[in-house]
Motif scaffolding. Structure first.
Motif, PDB file in Angstrom:
ATOM      1  N   ASP A 120       4.563  65.198  22.871  1.00 41.40           N
ATOM      2  CA  ASP A 120       5.323  64.370  23.813  1.00 41.40           C
ATOM      3  C   ASP A 120       5.217  64.907  25.237  1.00 41.40           C
ATOM      4  O   ASP A 120       5.150  64.128  26.199  1.00 41.40           O
ATOM      5  N   GLY A 121       5.202  66.241  25.373  1.00 37.28           N
ATOM      6  CA  GLY A 121       5.117  66.823  26.701  1.00 37.28           C
ATOM      7  C   GLY A 121       3.808  66.502  27.398  1.00 37.28           C
ATOM      8  O   GLY A 121       3.795  66.130  28.583  1.00 37.28           O
ATOM      9  N   VAL A 122       2.707  66.614  26.675  1.00 39.57           N
ATOM     10  CA  VAL A 122       1.404  66.304  27.261  1.00 39.57           C
ATOM     11  C   VAL A 122       1.289  64.814  27.561  1.00 39.57           C
ATOM     12  O   VAL A 122       0.770  64.414  28.616  1.00 39.57           O
ATOM     13  N   ALA A 123       1.784  63.975  26.649  1.00 40.80           N
ATOM     14  CA  ALA A 123       1.712  62.526  26.872  1.00 40.80           C
ATOM     15  C   ALA A 123       2.492  62.119  28.112  1.00 40.80           C
ATOM     16  O   ALA A 123       2.036  61.287  28.914  1.00 40.80           O
ATOM     17  N   ALA A 124       3.673  62.695  28.294  1.00 38.72           N
ATOM     18  CA  ALA A 124       4.475  62.364  29.472  1.00 38.72           C
ATOM     19  C   ALA A 124       3.821  62.877  30.744  1.00 38.72           C
ATOM     20  O   ALA A 124       3.863  62.217  31.791  1.00 38.72           O
ATOM     21  N   LEU A 134       0.523  63.467  31.325  1.00 41.75           N
ATOM     22  CA  LEU A 134      -0.735  62.779  31.656  1.00 41.75           C
ATOM     23  C   LEU A 134      -0.550  61.284  31.871  1.00 41.75           C
ATOM     24  O   LEU A 134      -1.299  60.676  32.641  1.00 41.75           O
ATOM     25  N   GLY A 135       0.393  60.677  31.188  1.00 41.11           N
ATOM     26  CA  GLY A 135       0.533  59.232  31.267  1.00 41.11           C
ATOM     27  C   GLY A 135      -0.381  58.542  30.276  1.00 41.11           C
ATOM     28  O   GLY A 135      -1.296  59.134  29.690  1.00 41.11           O
ATOM     29  N   GLU A 136      -0.148  57.261  30.095  1.00 37.74           N
ATOM     30  CA  GLU A 136      -0.846  56.493  29.055  1.00 37.74           C
ATOM     31  C   GLU A 136      -2.350  56.420  29.296  1.00 37.74           C
ATOM     32  O   GLU A 136      -3.153  56.595  28.382  1.00 37.74           O
ATOM     33  N   GLU A 137      -2.757  56.174  30.535  1.00 34.91           N
ATOM     34  CA  GLU A 137      -4.184  55.964  30.810  1.00 34.91           C
ATOM     35  C   GLU A 137      -5.000  57.230  30.598  1.00 34.91           C
ATOM     36  O   GLU A 137      -6.050  57.202  29.949  1.00 34.91           O
ATOM     37  N   ALA A 138      -4.539  58.351  31.147  1.00 36.31           N
ATOM     38  CA  ALA A 138      -5.289  59.595  30.992  1.00 36.31           C
ATOM     39  C   ALA A 138      -5.282  60.068  29.540  1.00 36.31           C
ATOM     40  O   ALA A 138      -6.278  60.611  29.047  1.00 36.31           O
ATOM     41  N   SER A 139      -4.159  59.869  28.836  1.00 37.72           N
ATOM     42  CA  SER A 139      -4.100  60.243  27.426  1.00 37.72           C
ATOM     43  C   SER A 139      -5.093  59.423  26.610  1.00 37.72           C
ATOM     44  O   SER A 139      -5.791  59.952  25.730  1.00 37.72           O
ATOM     45  N   ALA A 140      -5.163  58.119  26.889  1.00 30.06           N
ATOM     46  CA  ALA A 140      -6.115  57.263  26.184  1.00 30.06           C
ATOM     47  C   ALA A 140      -7.550  57.688  26.487  1.00 30.06           C
ATOM     48  O   ALA A 140      -8.420  57.671  25.610  1.00 30.06           O
ATOM     49  N   ALA A 141      -7.805  58.077  27.735  1.00 34.18           N
ATOM     50  CA  ALA A 141      -9.155  58.527  28.099  1.00 34.18           C
ATOM     51  C   ALA A 141      -9.534  59.786  27.331  1.00 34.18           C
ATOM     52  O   ALA A 141     -10.678  59.918  26.869  1.00 34.18           O
ATOM     53  N   LEU A 191       2.059  73.711  32.178  1.00 32.68           N
ATOM     54  CA  LEU A 191       1.481  72.652  31.360  1.00 32.68           C
ATOM     55  C   LEU A 191       0.110  72.253  31.877  1.00 32.68           C
ATOM     56  O   LEU A 191      -0.823  72.015  31.096  1.00 32.68           O
ATOM     57  N   ALA A 192      -0.052  72.188  33.192  1.00 35.90           N
ATOM     58  CA  ALA A 192      -1.353  71.852  33.766  1.00 35.90           C
ATOM     59  C   ALA A 192      -2.398  72.889  33.378  1.00 35.90           C
ATOM     60  O   ALA A 192      -3.542  72.548  33.065  1.00 35.90           O
ATOM     61  N   ALA A 193      -2.021  74.173  33.364  1.00 35.88           N
ATOM     62  CA  ALA A 193      -2.964  75.221  32.994  1.00 35.88           C
ATOM     63  C   ALA A 193      -3.414  75.068  31.544  1.00 35.88           C
ATOM     64  O   ALA A 193      -4.598  75.224  31.220  1.00 35.88           O
ATOM     65  N   ALA A 194      -2.461  74.768  30.643  1.00 36.68           N
ATOM     66  CA  ALA A 194      -2.805  74.600  29.235  1.00 36.68           C
ATOM     67  C   ALA A 194      -3.727  73.412  29.023  1.00 36.68           C
ATOM     68  O   ALA A 194      -4.720  73.495  28.283  1.00 36.68           O
ATOM     69  N   VAL A 195      -3.418  72.279  29.660  1.00 40.07           N
ATOM     70  CA  VAL A 195      -4.251  71.084  29.510  1.00 40.07           C
ATOM     71  C   VAL A 195      -5.645  71.334  30.078  1.00 40.07           C
ATOM     72  O   VAL A 195      -6.664  70.980  29.457  1.00 40.07           O
ATOM     73  N   GLN A 196      -5.717  71.938  31.260  1.00 38.24           N
ATOM     74  CA  GLN A 196      -7.026  72.209  31.865  1.00 38.24           C
ATOM     75  C   GLN A 196      -7.864  73.116  30.983  1.00 38.24           C
ATOM     76  O   GLN A 196      -9.052  72.871  30.765  1.00 38.24           O
ATOM     77  N   PRO A 225      -3.852  64.833  22.189  1.00 38.27           N
ATOM     78  CA  PRO A 225      -2.904  65.478  21.276  1.00 38.27           C
ATOM     79  C   PRO A 225      -2.486  64.491  20.195  1.00 38.27           C
ATOM     80  O   PRO A 225      -2.235  63.325  20.456  1.00 38.27           O
ATOM     81  N   ALA A 226      -2.407  64.972  18.968  1.00 35.96           N
ATOM     82  CA  ALA A 226      -2.297  64.059  17.830  1.00 35.96           C
ATOM     83  C   ALA A 226      -0.887  63.996  17.285  1.00 35.96           C
ATOM     84  O   ALA A 226      -0.235  65.008  17.081  1.00 35.96           O
TER      85      ALA A 226
END
Length: 588
Positions: free
Chosen positions: A34-38, A40-47, A72-77, A168-169
Motif C-alpha cells: 500500500d505504501g509503494v502504491a500510494a 507512485l500512484g496508479e499510472e507509475a504502478s501500472a507501468a 521510500l524513494a531510496a527503496a523503490v529506486q 509490488p504484489a
C-alpha cells in the motif's frame, strides 16, 4: 532445516539481528504494498507491472528534490527500478541496517560503473495477502452443501505462465486458519533475482524467479484446507511455502537450485514474525531440501503438494550441460517429460486422500479434430489407476508462438543470430515429435483414499476468465463429485440453486416462448449451461422443499412425458448440474 544461510550468490541469512533491523527499517520506510502504491500512484504502478521503470524513477527523483519521503524513494529506486543510490542516502533511509548492512546481506553491491554508488544485488519487493479472507476461504471450501452469495464480481484469474511480477504484489488468494496464525494482513518482503528490465542482458541460467503471474495463479489454485504436512516442489523464492505456512502444520520445500533455497531461507527469516516462525528454530515449521523433483522426499507422504515445476519445453542437445539450463524453467527432459513424470509419480508422495495442485504445459500431437478433448489423450495415458485428476486447459500456443514466448522470457532475443538459431531449434524439436500445439493449464490431482472408489477424471478446456481464487471452488466441486458418487439415486434428495446462479432467456420479438434458456454461474468456473424445457422447470422448482423424484414426476405429468426414458434422462441432466455446481444438495 539444511543451512542455506551462506549460499554464494544469494542473500545471506545467518545474522538474525541484522535481518530484524532490516525488517524494521523497511516497515518504517513505508516499503509496503500500500505504501509503494500510494507513493507512485496508479499510472507509475501500472507501468512497473509492464516492466517500465521510467515513471517510477521520475517520481522518486522528484520526491528527493522536494525533500519528500526519501526512505521510500531510496527503496523503490534501488530494488524496483534498478537505479544506483549513494551510500549516504541508504544510511539515512535504513538507519538500523545502513549501506554496510545491505552489502553484508547481499542486497546491494558497488556499482562497477560508478564505485561511489551502490546498486541492487537482488530484487526486494513488498508482497501482501489478507489472512482474514484466507480463513473465510478455508471455511467456504469445506462447506460443500451451502449455497453461496457470491455476485460474480470477483477478480479474474490469469493462468498463462509469466515472468517476474514487477509491481509490488497483492495476492487475492485466501488461506485457512492454522496455528500459529499470522496477522489479518500479512505483509512480507520477497527477494529474488533482478529481471532483465532492471539489469539488462540475458538472464543467468541459475536465475531465481520472483513473484510472477504463474506463481500467483498457483497460489490461487491451491486448496487452503488445514493439513498436517505440505510439500512445495520447486520452491524458487519461496512464495508457495509462505502461503502453505498459513494452513499447514509443517512444510517441506525443495529445489534443484542451491541459490533458490538460499533466497527462500532469507525470505523466511526476514518475514519470520509474519509467517509464524521462530527465526532461531525455523525447522520446527519448515524444512528446505536440495534435490531434483521428488528425489529429496522419496518414501515420505504429504497431505498436500503444490508445484510450479520447470515445465518449459526446451530443445535438447547432446552438447548441453546442466549448468547451461535455465533451472527456473527447464527440467532437462525432452518434450513435456517433467509434467508426465509428475502425473505418473506424484501419487508416491501423497498420503491416501492427499491432493496436489500444479501448473503445467503439455504437447498436443496430432489430436483428433472431431474430438474436442483430443488434446487430453496423452495426459489420460499418464494417470495411474489410483489417482484422480481434473485438468483445465486455459490456453494453447502454436510451436512458433511457444518458441517466441520463451526466447523472449529469458531475453534471448537480443542477439539476432543466436535468436534465429534457437528459434529454429524449437521448431525442429517440436516437428520431431509431431507436436502441433502446446497446451497450458491447471492441474488438480488426488490419491484416492479408497482405490476402488469411482474415479474423478475430468479434462476440459476453459478459456474465459475464472474467479480468483479458484481453489475453493474446485475443492467444493470435488466434494460435490464425492457426494454424487455416494448418492447414485437422486430421487429422494432435496436440492437448491447455488446463490451465484442466474437464468437468461432469449426470444424473438413477438415470440410466445423463449428460443434459448441459459443458466449462468457468476462465481467459480463461471460456466454456462444450455437448458431444455424440462430441465428449466426442474431448476425453477429447486427450493429444497420437494425431492428430486417428486419434481421429475410432476414435470413428466405436466409435459405429458410418460415414456420410460424421460425420468432417467432428466435425472442424468440434474446430476450434471450438481457436478458443475449449479445445484447443491440440502444437508440434513
Amino acid at each position: 532445516m539444511t543451512d542455506f544461510s551462506r549460499t554464494p550468490g544469494a542473500p545471506q541469512s545467518s545474522n538474525l539481528p541484522l535481518l530484524a533491523g532490516l525488517a524494521a527499517d523497511l516497515q518504517d520506510a513505508g516499503y509496503t504494498v500500500d505504501g509503494v502504491a500510494a507513493f507512485l500512484g496508479e499510472e507509475a504502478s501500472a507501468a512497473l507491472g509492464r516492466e517500465q521503470v521510467v515513471p517510477a524513477l521520475l517520481i522518486c527523483r522528484a520526491a528527493v528534490e522536494a525533500g519528500g519521503p526519501v526512505p521510500l524513494a531510496a527503496a523503490v529506486q534501488l530494488w524496483l527500478t534498478g537505479e544506483s543510490v549513494s551510500p549516504a542516502r541508504l544510511d539515512a533511509a535504513f538507519p538500523r541496517t545502513g549501506a554496510a548492512g545491505l552489502l553484508q546481506l547481499g542486497l546491494a553491491e558497488e556499482d562497477p560503473e560508478s564505485p561511489e554508488l551502490f546498486r541492487a544485488a537482488v530484487d526486494l519487493r513488498p508482497y501482501a495477502f489478507d489472512a482474514a479472507a484466507d480463513a473465510n476461504e478455508g471455511a467456504a471450501d469445506a462447506n460443500e452443501g451451502a449455497a453461496t452469495d457470491d455476485d460474480g464480481d470477483a477478480d479474474d484469474d490469469g493462468d498463462a505462465p509469466a515472468r517476474d511480477g514487477d509491481a509490488p504484489a497483492r495476492d487475492g488468494d485466501a488461506l485457512a486458519d492454522s496455528p500459529p496464525a499470522p496477522s489479518a494482513a500479512v505483509q512480507l518482503w520477497v527477494a529474488s533475482d533482478l529481471g532483465a528490465h532492471q539489469r539488462p542482458g540475458v538472464l543467468p541460467h541459475d536465475h531465481v524467479l520472483g513473484i510472477g503471474q504463474a506463481s500467483l495463479s498457483l497460489a490461487q489454485l491451491t486448496s487452503r484446507r488445514p493439513v498436517a504436512r505440505a510439500l512445495d516442489l520447486g520452491t524458487g523464492c519461496g512464495i508457495q511455502a509462505f502461503h502453505l505456512l498459513s494452513h499447514a502444520g509443517h512444510v517441506t520445500a525443495t529445489d534443484i537450485s542451491e541459490r533458490a533455497l538460499g533466497f527462500t531461507r532469507f525470505n523466511l527469516l526476514l518475514n519470520a514474525p509474519a509467517l509464524g516462525l521462530d527465526p532461531a528454530r525455523p525447522e520446527q515449521r519448515i524444512d528446505l531440501r536440495l534435490g531434483s523433483m521428488l528425489e529429496p522426499v522419496a518414501g515420505e507422504r504429504f497431505d498436500l503438494v503444490v508445484s510450479n515445476p520447470p515445465f518449459v519445453i526446451t530443445p535438447r542437445s547432446a552438447a548441453e550441460t546442466a549448468e547451461g539450463r535455465f533451472t527456473y524453467r527447464d527440467g532437462g527432459m525432452a518434450g513435456d517429460g517433467i509434467v508426465e513424470g509428475l502425473f505418473r509419480n506424484l501419487g508416491s508422495v501423497l498420503a491416501p486422500g492427499g491432493t496436489a495442485q500444479m501448473l503445467g504445459n503439455w504437447e498436443i500431437q496430432d489430436p483428433d479434430q472431431e474430438d474436442r478433448n483430443g488434446w487430453s489423450a496423452r495426459l489420460r495415458s499418464w494417470l495411474p489407476e489410483t489417482m484422480d485428476a481434473w485438468v483445465i486447459q486455459r490456453e494453447t500456443l502454436s510451436p512458433a508462438e511457444y518458441a517466441e514466448m520463451w526466447l523472449r522470457d529469458a531475453a534471448e532475443n537480443r542477439d539476432k543470430n543466436e535468436y534465429a538459431a534457437s528459434y529454429a531449434a524449437y521448431l525442429e524439436d517440436f516437428a520431431s515429435r509431431g507436436t502441433t500445439a502446446v497446451g497450458f493449464g491447471l492441474v488438480w490431482m488426488r490419491r484416492r483414499a479408497d482405490p476402488a472408489a469411482a474415479p474423478l477424471h475430468r479434462f476440459e478446456e476453459i478459456t474465459h476468465p475464472l474467479e480468483s481464487p479458484i481453489g475453493p471452488h474446485l475443492g467444493a466441486a470435488v466434494d460435490l463429485f464425492d457426494w454424487a458418487a455416494a448418492h447414485p439415486d437422486l430421487s429422494g434428495e432435496h436440492l437448491v440453486v447455488a446463490g451465484d446462479v442466474t437464468e437468461e432467456r432469449h426470444q424473438r420479438p413477438g415470440a410466445e416462448h423463449p428460443g434459448v434458456i441459459l443458466l449462468r454461474q457468476g462465481a467459480g468456473l463461471r460456466r454456462t449451461n444450455l437448458m431444455s424445457t424440462e430441465l428449466t422447470g426442474f431448476v425453477s422448482a429447486c427450493d429444497g422443499d420437494l425431492s428430486a423424484g417428486a419434481i421429475i414426476a410432476a414435470l413428466g405429468s405436466l409435459l405429458g412425458r410418460e415414456d420410460p426414458e424421460f425420468a432417467p434422462g432428466l435425472e442424468a441432466e440434474v446430476r450434471n448440474l450438481i457436478l458443475d455446481g449449479f445445484l447443491l444438495p440440502v444437508q440434513p
